[in-house]
Design an enzyme around this catalytic site. Structure first.
Site, PDB file in Angstrom:
ATOM      1  N   LYS A 156      18.774 150.986  30.448  1.00 33.96           N
ATOM      2  CA  LYS A 156      19.241 149.601  30.595  1.00 33.96           C
ATOM      3  C   LYS A 156      20.627 149.620  31.240  1.00 33.96           C
ATOM      4  O   LYS A 156      21.442 150.486  30.950  1.00 33.96           O
ATOM      5  CB  LYS A 156      19.340 148.900  29.230  1.00 33.96           C
ATOM      6  CG  LYS A 156      18.117 149.071  28.328  1.00 33.96           C
ATOM      7  CD  LYS A 156      16.898 148.315  28.816  1.00 33.96           C
ATOM      8  CE  LYS A 156      15.727 148.436  27.875  1.00 33.96           C
ATOM      9  NZ  LYS A 156      14.790 149.496  28.172  1.00 33.96           N
ATOM     10  N   GLY A 157      20.879 148.674  32.106  1.00 31.70           N
ATOM     11  CA  GLY A 157      22.189 148.591  32.743  1.00 31.70           C
ATOM     12  C   GLY A 157      22.216 149.188  34.135  1.00 31.70           C
ATOM     13  O   GLY A 157      23.251 149.185  34.790  1.00 31.70           O
ATOM     14  N   CYS A 158      21.091 149.726  34.592  1.00 31.78           N
ATOM     15  CA  CYS A 158      21.002 150.253  35.950  1.00 31.78           C
ATOM     16  C   CYS A 158      20.326 149.218  36.837  1.00 31.78           C
ATOM     17  O   CYS A 158      19.346 148.599  36.435  1.00 31.78           O
ATOM     18  CB  CYS A 158      20.190 151.549  35.987  1.00 31.78           C
ATOM     19  SG  CYS A 158      21.033 152.941  35.248  1.00 31.78           S
ATOM     20  N   GLN A 159      20.845 149.075  38.047  1.00 33.48           N
ATOM     21  CA  GLN A 159      20.266 148.132  38.994  1.00 33.48           C
ATOM     22  C   GLN A 159      18.878 148.602  39.423  1.00 33.48           C
ATOM     23  O   GLN A 159      17.950 147.820  39.515  1.00 33.48           O
ATOM     24  CB  GLN A 159      21.185 148.011  40.203  1.00 33.48           C
ATOM     25  CG  GLN A 159      20.739 146.978  41.207  1.00 33.48           C
ATOM     26  CD  GLN A 159      21.712 146.864  42.365  1.00 33.48           C
ATOM     27  OE1 GLN A 159      22.545 147.743  42.577  1.00 33.48           O
ATOM     28  NE2 GLN A 159      21.607 145.794  43.105  1.00 33.48           N
ATOM     29  N   SER A 160      18.746 149.903  39.683  1.00 31.17           N
ATOM     30  CA  SER A 160      17.436 150.445  40.035  1.00 31.17           C
ATOM     31  C   SER A 160      16.792 150.998  38.764  1.00 31.17           C
ATOM     32  O   SER A 160      17.433 151.106  37.732  1.00 31.17           O
ATOM     33  CB  SER A 160      17.574 151.531  41.105  1.00 31.17           C
ATOM     34  OG  SER A 160      18.641 152.377  40.822  1.00 31.17           O
TER      35      SER A 160
END
Length: 140
Positions: free
Chosen positions: A49-53
């Site tokens: 969680k928290g990653c754009q990809s």
């Protein structure tokens, strides 16, 4: 090798490159060598969680050491998680929990990433350490 030894090796490797174009290419190459996660672990519960990809990470304990596998749908992100896995895989959970992550700053990674990728990097480190905490709890 200890985590610190591996981190120093990574710092040395990144210092060999003249510019960030070469470093990005090196990260992409590292991503191609990443121990890939099995498709059965490419689930929502393994997405960081928290990653754009999308970044999937799976951890399992083998002989009191954590082994990580991962994958990403973005080539730079795949390179970033490859660097982290190289530093933390096949290490004792306690060593991962206690590990200093300043090597990330020493190679200049955070300052050369977009804000969303930099946030994703922080999320990746947190997730790897959370796996270590969970497995360390099982060992206690």
């Amino acid at each position: 090798m200890t985590i610190e030894d591996i981190q120093n090796e990574i710092i040395d490797e990144f210092s060999m490159f003249e510019d960030w174009e070469e470093r990005y290419q090196y990260m992409i190459d590292l991503g191609k060598e990443l121990p890939l996660i099995h498709d059965q672990y490419k689930t929502d519960s393994n997405i960081i969680k928290g990653c754009q990809s999308k970044v999937w990470v799976h951890a399992e304990m083998i002989d009191d050491k954590l082994e990580f596998t991962a994958d990403s749908d973005a080539i730079i992100t795949k390179g970033i998680i490859a660097i982290l896995i190289r530093a933390f895989s096949n290490q004792h959970p306690k060593d991962i929990i206690d590990a200093d992550t300043s090597f990330i700053d020493k190679i200049g990674l955070k300052e050369h990433l977009s804000p969303t990728r930099a946030n994703g990097l922080v999320s990746m480190v947190k997730q790897l350490k959370m796996y270590a905490i969970a497995y360390q709890t099982q060992l206690n």
